[in-house]
Motif scaffolding. Structure first.
Motif, short mmCIF file in Angstrom:
data_model
loop_
_atom_site.label_atom_id
_atom_site.label_comp_id
_atom_site.label_asym_id
_atom_site.label_seq_id
_atom_site.Cartn_x
_atom_site.Cartn_y
_atom_site.Cartn_z
N CYS A 1 0.81 -1.21 0.00
CA CYS A 1 0.00 0.00 0.00
C CYS A 1 0.85 1.27 0.00
O CYS A 1 0.38 2.32 -0.39
CB CYS A 1 -0.93 0.00 1.21
SG CYS A 1 -0.04 0.10 2.79
N GLY A 2 2.09 1.17 0.49
CA GLY A 2 2.94 2.36 0.59
C GLY A 2 2.56 3.27 1.74
O GLY A 2 3.12 4.35 1.88
N LEU A 3 1.62 2.84 2.56
CA LEU A 3 1.11 3.68 3.65
C LEU A 3 1.30 3.04 5.03
O LEU A 3 0.80 3.56 6.02
CB LEU A 3 -0.38 3.97 3.44
CG LEU A 3 -0.75 4.67 2.14
CD1 LEU A 3 -2.26 4.67 1.95
CD2 LEU A 3 -0.19 6.08 2.15
N GLY A 4 1.94 1.89 5.10
CA GLY A 4 2.11 1.21 6.38
C GLY A 4 0.82 0.62 6.91
O GLY A 4 0.63 0.51 8.11
N GLN A 5 -0.08 0.22 6.01
CA GLN A 5 -1.36 -0.31 6.44
C GLN A 5 -1.58 -1.77 6.10
O GLN A 5 -2.56 -2.36 6.52
CB GLN A 5 -2.49 0.52 5.84
CG GLN A 5 -2.50 1.94 6.34
CD GLN A 5 -3.59 2.78 5.70
OE1 GLN A 5 -4.28 2.36 4.78
NE2 GLN A 5 -3.76 3.98 6.22
N CYS A 6 -0.65 -2.38 5.32
CA CYS A 6 -0.89 -3.77 4.92
C CYS A 6 0.16 -4.74 5.45
O CYS A 6 -0.14 -5.89 5.71
CB CYS A 6 -1.00 -3.88 3.41
SG CYS A 6 0.56 -3.73 2.52
N GLY A 7 1.41 -4.30 5.58
CA GLY A 7 2.46 -5.16 6.13
C GLY A 7 3.22 -6.00 5.13
O GLY A 7 4.12 -6.75 5.51
N ALA A 8 2.92 -5.90 3.84
CA ALA A 8 3.65 -6.69 2.84
C ALA A 8 5.14 -6.36 2.82
O ALA A 8 5.95 -7.19 2.41
CB ALA A 8 3.04 -6.49 1.46
N CYS A 9 5.51 -5.19 3.28
CA CYS A 9 6.90 -4.73 3.26
C CYS A 9 7.63 -4.95 4.58
O CYS A 9 8.75 -4.49 4.75
CB CYS A 9 6.92 -3.25 2.92
SG CYS A 9 6.20 -2.21 4.23
N THR A 10 7.05 -5.68 5.51
CA THR A 10 7.61 -5.83 6.85
C THR A 10 8.97 -6.53 6.83
O THR A 10 9.15 -7.56 6.20
CB THR A 10 6.66 -6.62 7.76
OG1 THR A 10 5.39 -5.94 7.80
CG2 THR A 10 7.20 -6.75 9.17
N VAL A 11 9.93 -5.90 7.52
CA VAL A 11 11.25 -6.47 7.77
C VAL A 11 11.57 -6.23 9.24
O VAL A 11 10.82 -5.55 9.94
CB VAL A 11 12.34 -5.84 6.87
CG1 VAL A 11 12.04 -6.07 5.39
CG2 VAL A 11 12.51 -4.35 7.14
N ILE A 12 12.67 -6.79 9.70
CA ILE A 12 13.09 -6.56 11.08
C ILE A 12 14.25 -5.57 11.08
O ILE A 12 15.23 -5.76 10.36
CB ILE A 12 13.52 -7.88 11.76
CG1 ILE A 12 12.36 -8.87 11.79
CG2 ILE A 12 14.04 -7.61 13.18
CD1 ILE A 12 12.73 -10.26 12.27
N VAL A 13 14.11 -4.52 11.87
CA VAL A 13 15.18 -3.55 12.06
C VAL A 13 15.49 -3.54 13.55
O VAL A 13 14.61 -3.26 14.37
CB VAL A 13 14.79 -2.15 11.56
CG1 VAL A 13 15.89 -1.14 11.87
CG2 VAL A 13 14.49 -2.18 10.06
N GLY A 14 16.73 -3.87 13.89
CA GLY A 14 17.07 -4.07 15.30
C GLY A 14 16.38 -5.33 15.75
O GLY A 14 16.65 -6.41 15.25
N ASP A 15 15.43 -5.19 16.66
CA ASP A 15 14.65 -6.35 17.11
C ASP A 15 13.15 -6.15 16.90
O ASP A 15 12.35 -6.87 17.47
CB ASP A 15 14.95 -6.67 18.58
CG ASP A 15 14.47 -5.58 19.53
OD1 ASP A 15 14.10 -4.48 19.08
OD2 ASP A 15 14.47 -5.82 20.75
#
Length: 161
Positions: free
Chosen positions: A38-52
Motif C-alpha cells: 500500500c505504501g502507507l504502512g497499512q498492509c504489512g507486505a513490506c515488513t522487515v526486522i530492524v534491530g529487534d
C-alpha cells in the motif's frame, strides 16, 4: 553515503537519505522478499526486522536506521534449509497467493526472537498490523503457534448444552 547492514552483510549505498528502506532493499540490494503493498504502512507486505522490531519498510527512511541491523526474509533460511518458522508456514500451507507471507514471517520472527513462547494475546497483537487478502490468517497463526509451542485455542462448539 548510507551504511546499512542487511542480513549480516554491510553495504554502502549512494542514495538519498530519505529513500524508504523498501526501495533500497528492492532496487539497490536486489532483495525482493519485502513487497510494495500500500505504501502507507497499512498492509504489512513490506515488513522487515530492524534491530529487534518488525517495521514497515515502506515508511522507514534509510537515514533513520543508524547502526541497527536489518533482516529480511532472504536472511532467515533458504529453499533447501528453511528456518523453523518458514518450514512451519510451508507444512501448514499458510500461504495462498504468497504476497503477504514474507511480511507475515518477518513480523512473527520478530516476536519469536524477543519472546520464544508468547501468549495467544501477544501473538495476535503482534500479527494484527499485517493483512492477508486471501484470508489465510487461521493457518498463519497455526504455523506460528507450532514453532512457539503454543496450543491451538479452544474452539467454540456453537451448541448449547
Amino acid at each position: 553515503m548510507i551504511q546499512l547492514t542487511v542480513n549480516g552483510v554491510q553495504h554502502a549505498l549512494d542514495i538519498d537519505p530519505s529513500t524508504p528502506l523498501l526501495y533500497a532493499l528492492r532496487n539497490d540490494l536486489q532483495l525482493h522478499g519485502a513487497k510494495f503493498g500500500c505504501g502507507l504502512g497499512q498492509c504489512g507486505a513490506c515488513t522487515v526486522i530492524v534491530g529487534d522490531r518488525a517495521v514497515f519498510s515502506c515508511l522507514l527512511p534509510v537515514s533513520a536506521i543508524g547502526n541497527r541491523l536489518v533482516r529480511t526474509i532472504e536472511g532467515l533460511g533458504t529453499v533447501d534449509h528453511p528456518s523453523p518458522l518458514q518450514k512451519s508456514f510451508i507444512e501448514l500451507q499458510a500461504a495462498q497467493c504468497g504476497y503477504c507471507i514474507a511480511g507475515m514471517v518477518m513480523r512473527a520472527q520478530a516476536l519469536l526472537d524477543r519472546t520464544p513462547h508468547p501468549t495467544e494475546v501477544q501473538l495476535r497483537e503482534q500479527m494484527e498490523p499485517n493483512l492477508c487478502r486471501c484470508g489465510t490468517h487461521i493457518r498463519i497463526l497455526a504455523a506460528i503457534r507450532q514453532v512457539a509451542g503454543l496450543p491451538e485455542p479452544a474452539q467454540a462448539t456453537g451448541a448449547s448444552q
